[in-house]
Scaffold this active site. Structure first.
Site, PDB file in Angstrom:
ATOM      1  N   PRO A   8      61.923  33.390  49.503  1.00  0.00           N
ATOM      2  CA  PRO A   8      60.925  33.562  48.343  1.00  0.00           C
ATOM      3  C   PRO A   8      61.426  32.485  47.195  1.00  0.00           C
ATOM      4  O   PRO A   8      62.770  32.618  46.638  1.00  0.00           O
ATOM      5  CB  PRO A   8      61.063  35.149  47.835  1.00  0.00           C
ATOM      6  CG  PRO A   8      62.569  35.573  48.345  1.00  0.00           C
ATOM      7  CD  PRO A   8      63.063  34.724  49.278  1.00  0.00           C
ATOM      8  N   ALA A  55      59.471  30.896  43.969  1.00  0.00           N
ATOM      9  CA  ALA A  55      58.282  30.880  42.953  1.00  0.00           C
ATOM     10  C   ALA A  55      57.773  29.579  43.173  1.00  0.00           C
ATOM     11  O   ALA A  55      58.502  28.673  42.797  1.00  0.00           O
ATOM     12  CB  ALA A  55      58.674  31.543  41.625  1.00  0.00           C
ATOM     13  N   GLN A  86      57.919  40.943  48.181  1.00  0.00           N
ATOM     14  CA  GLN A  86      59.257  41.154  47.438  1.00  0.00           C
ATOM     15  C   GLN A  86      58.520  41.611  46.097  1.00  0.00           C
ATOM     16  O   GLN A  86      57.869  41.051  45.342  1.00  0.00           O
ATOM     17  CB  GLN A  86      59.992  39.863  47.081  1.00  0.00           C
ATOM     18  CG  GLN A  86      61.180  40.057  46.384  1.00  0.00           C
ATOM     19  CD  GLN A  86      61.897  39.094  46.010  1.00  0.00           C
ATOM     20  OE1 GLN A  86      61.444  38.106  45.313  1.00  0.00           O
ATOM     21  NE2 GLN A  86      63.346  38.827  46.314  1.00  0.00           N
ATOM     22  N   CYS A 114      67.130  37.930  40.742  1.00  0.00           N
ATOM     23  CA  CYS A 114      66.743  36.946  40.047  1.00  0.00           C
ATOM     24  C   CYS A 114      67.336  36.776  38.579  1.00  0.00           C
ATOM     25  O   CYS A 114      67.639  37.768  37.864  1.00  0.00           O
ATOM     26  CB  CYS A 114      65.092  37.122  39.739  1.00  0.00           C
ATOM     27  SG  CYS A 114      64.214  35.942  38.711  1.00  0.00           S
ATOM     28  N   ASN A 136      72.852  33.449  52.051  1.00  0.00           N
ATOM     29  CA  ASN A 136      71.909  32.336  51.601  1.00  0.00           C
ATOM     30  C   ASN A 136      72.283  31.442  50.583  1.00  0.00           C
ATOM     31  O   ASN A 136      73.510  31.914  49.775  1.00  0.00           O
ATOM     32  CB  ASN A 136      70.743  33.316  50.706  1.00  0.00           C
ATOM     33  CG  ASN A 136      69.910  32.356  49.809  1.00  0.00           C
ATOM     34  OD1 ASN A 136      69.699  32.724  48.660  1.00  0.00           O
ATOM     35  ND2 ASN A 136      69.091  31.425  50.310  1.00  0.00           N
ATOM     36  N   GLY A 137      72.044  30.079  50.543  1.00  0.00           N
ATOM     37  CA  GLY A 137      72.247  29.341  49.396  1.00  0.00           C
ATOM     38  C   GLY A 137      72.798  28.016  49.991  1.00  0.00           C
ATOM     39  O   GLY A 137      73.766  28.104  50.699  1.00  0.00           O
ATOM     40  N   GLY A 196      65.880  28.369  51.514  1.00  0.00           N
ATOM     41  CA  GLY A 196      64.782  27.870  50.535  1.00  0.00           C
ATOM     42  C   GLY A 196      64.713  26.687  50.027  1.00  0.00           C
ATOM     43  O   GLY A 196      63.873  25.845  50.761  1.00  0.00           O
ATOM     44  N   ARG A 197      65.397  25.930  49.294  1.00  0.00           N
ATOM     45  CA  ARG A 197      65.243  24.534  48.755  1.00  0.00           C
ATOM     46  C   ARG A 197      65.267  23.603  49.973  1.00  0.00           C
ATOM     47  O   ARG A 197      64.683  22.415  50.139  1.00  0.00           O
ATOM     48  CB  ARG A 197      66.032  24.232  47.681  1.00  0.00           C
ATOM     49  CG  ARG A 197      65.548  25.122  46.520  1.00  0.00           C
ATOM     50  CD  ARG A 197      66.581  24.849  45.323  1.00  0.00           C
ATOM     51  NE  ARG A 197      67.716  25.480  45.696  1.00  0.00           N
ATOM     52  CZ  ARG A 197      68.774  25.596  44.916  1.00  0.00           C
ATOM     53  NH1 ARG A 197      68.968  25.125  43.733  1.00  0.00           N
ATOM     54  NH2 ARG A 197      70.055  26.337  45.374  1.00  0.00           N
TER      55      ARG A 197
HETATM   56  C1  LIG Z   1      62.542  27.671  41.805  1.00  0.00           C
HETATM   57  C2  LIG Z   1      63.061  28.679  42.294  1.00  0.00           C
HETATM   58  C3  LIG Z   1      62.198  30.113  42.268  1.00  0.00           C
HETATM   59  C4  LIG Z   1      62.806  31.339  42.900  1.00  0.00           C
HETATM   60  N1  LIG Z   1      62.058  32.210  43.039  1.00  0.00           N
HETATM   61  C5  LIG Z   1      62.522  33.425  43.808  1.00  0.00           C
HETATM   62  C6  LIG Z   1      61.789  34.500  43.835  1.00  0.00           C
HETATM   63  O1  LIG Z   1      60.831  34.784  43.547  1.00  0.00           O
HETATM   64  N2  LIG Z   1      62.547  35.653  44.513  1.00  0.00           N
HETATM   65  C7  LIG Z   1      63.910  35.477  45.057  1.00  0.00           C
HETATM   66  O2  LIG Z   1      64.476  36.399  45.728  1.00  0.00           O
HETATM   67  N3  LIG Z   1      64.494  34.446  44.964  1.00  0.00           N
HETATM   68  C8  LIG Z   1      63.888  33.280  44.330  1.00  0.00           C
HETATM   69  N4  LIG Z   1      64.594  32.149  44.345  1.00  0.00           N
HETATM   70  C9  LIG Z   1      65.872  32.049  44.812  1.00  0.00           C
HETATM   71  C10 LIG Z   1      66.142  31.883  46.158  1.00  0.00           C
HETATM   72  O3  LIG Z   1      65.273  32.632  47.168  1.00  0.00           O
HETATM   73  C11 LIG Z   1      67.181  31.469  46.843  1.00  0.00           C
HETATM   74  O4  LIG Z   1      68.165  32.564  46.758  1.00  0.00           O
HETATM   75  C12 LIG Z   1      68.131  30.308  45.905  1.00  0.00           C
HETATM   76  O5  LIG Z   1      67.150  29.314  45.761  1.00  0.00           O
HETATM   77  C13 LIG Z   1      69.271  29.798  46.883  1.00  0.00           C
HETATM   78  O6  LIG Z   1      68.814  29.367  48.182  1.00  0.00           O
HETATM   79  P1  LIG Z   1      68.663  27.892  48.668  1.00  0.00           P
HETATM   80  O7  LIG Z   1      69.751  27.232  48.265  1.00  0.00           O
HETATM   81  O8  LIG Z   1      68.439  27.729  50.205  1.00  0.00           O
HETATM   82  O9  LIG Z   1      67.624  27.254  47.951  1.00  0.00           O
HETATM   83  C14 LIG Z   1      64.245  31.096  43.551  1.00  0.00           C
HETATM   84  C15 LIG Z   1      64.848  29.820  43.267  1.00  0.00           C
HETATM   85  C16 LIG Z   1      64.357  28.818  42.824  1.00  0.00           C
HETATM   86  C17 LIG Z   1      65.240  27.394  42.727  1.00  0.00           C
END
Ligand SMILES: Cc1cc2nc3c(=O)[nH]c(=O)nc-3n(C[C@H](O)[C@H](O)[C@H](O)COP(=O)(O)O)c2cc1C
Length: 378
Positions: free
Chosen positions: A21, A23, A76, A106, A224-225, A248-249
């Site tokens: 997830p 946003a 979520q 969050c 994750n991360g 995510g990203r």
């Molecule tokens: C802009 C942004 C918005 C995010 N929104 C949510 C969210 O709504 N719910 C959530 O559980 N995590 C949210 N995250 C966290 C991501 O789900 C994830 O845990 C985090 O980006 C690390 O994973 P990644 O390095 O694969 O991106 C958000 C992260 C970013 C950068």
């Protein structure tokens, strides 16, 4: 746990990979587009405010919108009021959720100042009470999961606050824990700590018995991360012992990362996995990548409306274009910036495709990338 599809309570996924997830980057159009490329075991909605769902606020309903093409889906919820979250969870079940997740990670002020998100990591009694009430409000067929960080501070991470909280939550019936290897203070900066994730995996295994991928055998922890390539997925699985990986990203410019990463896991198992189909799908051609952008845009138009789709595409095209034509996509960005209708976006994509075919061999200093690593920035 390489190449083992995730078992979350009674729900078996098709892989051990999850679309995070994020946003702004997890609407229905993005989820469907990413899923159809293969390898996504579970995708999730954005953060949902239970109060917004219950009073049918337009924003909440847009964020929760799903469809038959969007299964299995995690919805979520965030907040700190157990009774409200329990009602919100019931709403999610009634509206198609395969899994309900409680956000405990969050770091955003708006969420934390109401004691939601990662503030719950500092209030374990509240977190446990939320899980107790939400679990009791849902039918057994729908698993409850939680997503967290390593803790609020570095000190929390050192004392394995996430491992302690995770154990208390699984005692109350949480069927999967996702943990980002950062603290709240780090927000989204700094490296995700795989050692911290490994300690959460070990804590949960110590509590429930090791997770095996079979129903009723342990509770999976998802790492994750910073996962931006299939190799990084393998590293996360190997170094932490986690059961699955959430991305995510890393999927922004590479929505086919899931099928590549699932294929890489199946190959690591020796290539004898029955799921030949996914294993054989590799990197899309440049033309297919443009088609992916087109389909994503068209779905935003269909599921929401054209102004929304235009706005989203303008904001995202730099990231979406990153893996197309060695990221030399300035003319495409300009075409999309000035486009005012759906057909003008199509025209911009077509011109770009023609231009790319004509100029790509001269522009590229490297041949198109076939393997890893993928140089995606956060
Ligand atoms: C802009 C942004 C918005 C995010 N929104 C949510 C969210 O709504 N719910 C959530 O559980 N995590 C949210 N995250 C966290 C991501 O789900 C994830 O845990 C985090 O980006 C690390 O994973 P990644 O390095 O694969 O991106 C958000 C992260 C970013 C950068």
């Amino acid at each position: 746990m390489i190449g083992i599809p995730l078992q979350i309570g009674p729900v078996r996924l098709e892989s051990n990979l999850m679309l995070a997830p994020i946003a702004g980057w997890c609407d229905l159009a993005w989820r469907v587009t990413t899923r159809e490329l293969g390898g996504v075991g579970l995708a999730s909605t954005d953060l949902l405010n239970p109060r917004g769902l219950l009073c049918s606020s337009e924003t909440s309903l847009d964020l929760a919108c799903t469809s038959d093409l969007d299964q299995p889906i995690g919805m979520q919820l965030y907040g700190a009021d157990p009774a409200m979250l329990a009602e919100g969870a019931r709403w999610c079940v009634d509206h198609g959720a395969t899994v309900v997740d409680i956000n405990m990670g969050c770091p955003v002020d708006k969420v934390c100042k109401e004691d939601g998100g990662s503030r719950l990591m500092c209030m374990p009694e509240t977190a446990v009470e939320i899980v107790r009430q939400v679990r009791a409000a849902m039918p057994d067929r729908v698993p409850l999961t939680a997503k967290m960080r390593l803790g609020w501070t570095e000190e929390d991470a050192k004392r394995n606050a996430a491992g302690d909280l995770a154990c208390r939550l699984v005692d109350e019936g949480v069927a999967c824990i996702t943990v980002q290897g950062r603290t709240t203070e780090q927000r989204f900066k700094g490296a995700s700590c795989r050692e911290g994730i490994r300690r959460v995996v070990e804590a949960v295994a110590g509590r429930t018995g090791s997770y095996t991928g079979e129903p009723g055998r342990g509770v999976p922890v998802v790492g994750n991360g910073d996962v931006k390539s299939p190799d990084a997925v393998l590293t996360m699985l190997r170094e932490t012992g986690c059961a699955g990986v959430m991305i995510g990203r890393g999927a922004f410019g590479l929505p086919w990362i899931f099928r590549l990463a699932w294929g890489a896991q199946l190959r690591a198992l020796g290539g004898t996995h029955p799921d030949e189909n996914i294993d054989s799908m590799g990197e899309p051609s440049e033309a297919e990548k443009i088609e992916i952008v087109r389909r994503y845009f068209d779905r935003m138009c269909e599921f929401r409306d054209v102004p929304y789709a235009l706005h989203q595409l303008r904001q995202k095209i730099t990231r979406l274009g990153k893996s197309i034509n060695g990221s030399h996509c300035r003319p495409l960005k300009e075409g999309i910036r000035v486009a005012k209708t759906q057909s003008e976006v199509h025209a911009a994509l077509e011109s770009w495709e023609i231009l790319m075919r004509e100029t790509a061999p001269q522009q590229r200093s490297h041949p198109p990338r076939q393997g890893t690593p993928y140089p995606l920035e956060a």
